[in-house]
Motif scaffolding. Structure first.
Motif, short mmCIF file in Angstrom:
data_model
loop_
_atom_site.label_atom_id
_atom_site.label_comp_id
_atom_site.label_asym_id
_atom_site.label_seq_id
_atom_site.Cartn_x
_atom_site.Cartn_y
_atom_site.Cartn_z
N THR A 56 43.76 24.27 79.84
CA THR A 56 42.65 23.41 80.23
C THR A 56 42.67 23.15 81.74
OG1 THR A 56 42.86 22.31 78.09
CG2 THR A 56 41.52 21.21 79.75
N GLN A 57 41.50 23.20 82.36
CA GLN A 57 41.36 22.89 83.78
C GLN A 57 40.63 21.55 83.93
OE1 GLN A 57 42.79 24.97 86.02
NE2 GLN A 57 43.43 26.22 84.26
N ASN A 58 41.14 20.70 84.82
CA ASN A 58 40.50 19.41 85.06
C ASN A 58 39.23 19.58 85.89
OD1 ASN A 58 42.33 17.76 83.63
ND2 ASN A 58 43.79 17.84 85.32
N ALA A 59 38.48 18.50 86.04
CA ALA A 59 37.21 18.55 86.76
C ALA A 59 37.11 17.38 87.73
CB ALA A 59 36.04 18.51 85.77
N ILE A 60 36.27 17.52 88.72
CA ILE A 60 35.99 16.45 89.67
C ILE A 60 34.67 15.79 89.27
CG2 ILE A 60 35.61 15.84 92.08
CD1 ILE A 60 38.43 16.80 91.46
N ILE A 61 34.73 14.48 89.02
CA ILE A 61 33.53 13.71 88.67
C ILE A 61 33.41 12.56 89.66
CG2 ILE A 61 32.41 12.30 86.89
CD1 ILE A 61 33.87 13.87 84.77
N ASN A 62 32.31 12.54 90.40
CA ASN A 62 32.07 11.50 91.41
C ASN A 62 33.24 11.37 92.37
OD1 ASN A 62 29.55 10.88 90.26
ND2 ASN A 62 30.47 9.38 88.85
N GLY A 63 33.76 12.51 92.77
CA GLY A 63 34.82 12.52 93.76
C GLY A 63 36.21 12.22 93.22
#
Length: 403
Positions: free
Chosen positions: A95-102
């Protein structure tokens, strides 16, 4: 009558006279269980009217989220996010994490067992409620319950009204573990009774009593050990020692039910596998023994996916199948659970050939679990099972699911 079955009947009878008022008020969480007519799944209710399907090898609570609304972020570096990585489905890529609102937002992965899809999305938290057997608190709301927020395409083939998947694996983030906080006096366990027909079943979180009429059905449970497989953390495993047909042990290799060096093998349970599935070497010996024991019953053509089918008559009788565990406890599979009725005059042996490369030696499927009370006492690493409730003229629909 077999002495183990007689014991089940006697235990039921000895408790059946007890008044329901005998039991103290408990906070046990409870819901009715429904057998779905479209997919081979069983569902129960959270949040008053949301249906979730029961997956005892699922590490997370998974919810369909296709409304586009922002949800709370669980940081990538948090202990919770680290836990999701420990139990990521082995069938899926990392799994790869994500950037949400910085901000780095934890992502997790779920495996949908029917279409065999992997889907990663935001791991978040919210409020969930469930009914209780406590008449003074008939419902409890739990804050900050972690769940995997999956877009609707992941659930595209699910029946209408089924919103997600309730993972009940032996993991820290599983649904049962998050809904059994010690402050409510709940134990780290859950119990299932899967209905065999259109009647309702029951699921309990946090311990009993499990009221079957005026009986506490805990008295009917026989316990054996739950064991761990460090390479398959999301599964419950049992230490099976032998399989018997008509009282005779089938002859298998000494370590036929054990794990190999890669963590494959072993005996587990599944609520997404319709029928008990045996690795080819076990299936071959098992069906030979069953065929020999039923040589006087006329055979008919097979019905996919079931291979051994028989002409079912009014006095149709098949041999009993016993699964004996390493501690000597025996799970008796009577005809209602060993055979699948196809029509008025055809019944098939409800066991499948999993092939030579089956990941597990035995996967105990839903049909064999139906109309039987099963308790997963994760806190004590114990698995409890009753006899078939039909033997005491009861069914899963007889459990009390309201205060």
């Amino acid at each position: 009558m077999d002495k183990c079955l007689l014991l089940c009947v006697l235990l039921f009878s000895s408790y059946s006279h007890v008044s329901a008022h005998y039991y103290p008020s408990k906070n046990t969480l409870v819901s009715s269980v429904t057998k779905n007519a479209i997919l081979p799944i069983f569902t129960f209710t959270l949040n008053t009217n949301e249906e979730y399907f029961i997956h005892i090898a699922g590490p997370f609570l998974v919810r369909s989220c296709n409304d586009g609304l922002p949800r709370p972020i669980i940081p990538c570096g948090s202990a919770t996010c680290a836990l999701t990585r420990r139990v990521s489905p082995h069938q899926c890529p990392p799994t790869q994490n994500a950037i949400i609102n910085g901000r780095c937002a934890c992502q997790a992965t779920a495996f949908e067992p029917f279409q065999r899809l992997c889907n990663s999305n935001q791991y978040t938290y919210g409020d969930f409620s469930m009914s209780s057997l406590n008449p003074r608190s008939p419902s409890f709301t739990f804050n900050n319950v972690k769940y995997l927020c999956i877009p609707k395409p992941f659930l595209i083939d699910f029946p209408p009204g089924v919103l997600g998947l309730a993972g009940l694996a032996p993991t820290a983030l599983a649904t049962w573990n998050q809904l059994t906080p010690p402050r409510l006096g709940l134990e780290k366990k859950f119990a299932l009774c899967l209905p065999s027909d259109t009647n309702k079943g029951a699921i309990f979180f946090g311990g009993g009593p499990y009221k079957l009429g005026n009986t506490d059905a805990r008295s009917m449970l026989t316990y054996t050990q739950l064991i761990k497989n460090p390479r398959r953390l999301n599964n419950y495993f049992l230490r099976l020692k032998g399989i018997f047909v008509n009282g005779e042990k089938i002859l298998l290799a000494q370590n036929a039910f054990g794990f190999d060096g890669k963590g494959d093998g072993g005996v587990t349970l599944s609520t997404v596998t319709p029928f008990t599935t045996l690795r080819s070497d076990i299936y071959k010996v098992f069906t030979e023994a069953f065929s020999k024991a039923t040589s006087d019953i006329p055979r008919v053509n097979s019905t996919t996916p079931l291979e051994f089918c028989f002409k079912s008559t009014e006095h149709f009788q098949v041999p009993q199948i016993d699964m004996k565990f390493a501690d000597g406890k025996i799970w008796k599979v009577i005809a209602a659970n060993s055979m699948k009725k196809i029509s008025d005059d055809v019944a098939c042996l409800a066991f499948l050939n999993g092939g030579d490369a089956a990941a597990q030696a035995v996967v105990i499927g839903m049909h064999q679990m139906e109309n039987t009370l099963l308790e997963f006492d994760v806190g004590r690493s114990a698995f409890g099972f009753s006899c078939s409730l039909g033997l005491v003229n009861a069914s899963c629909g007889d459990f009390q699911t309201k205060p």
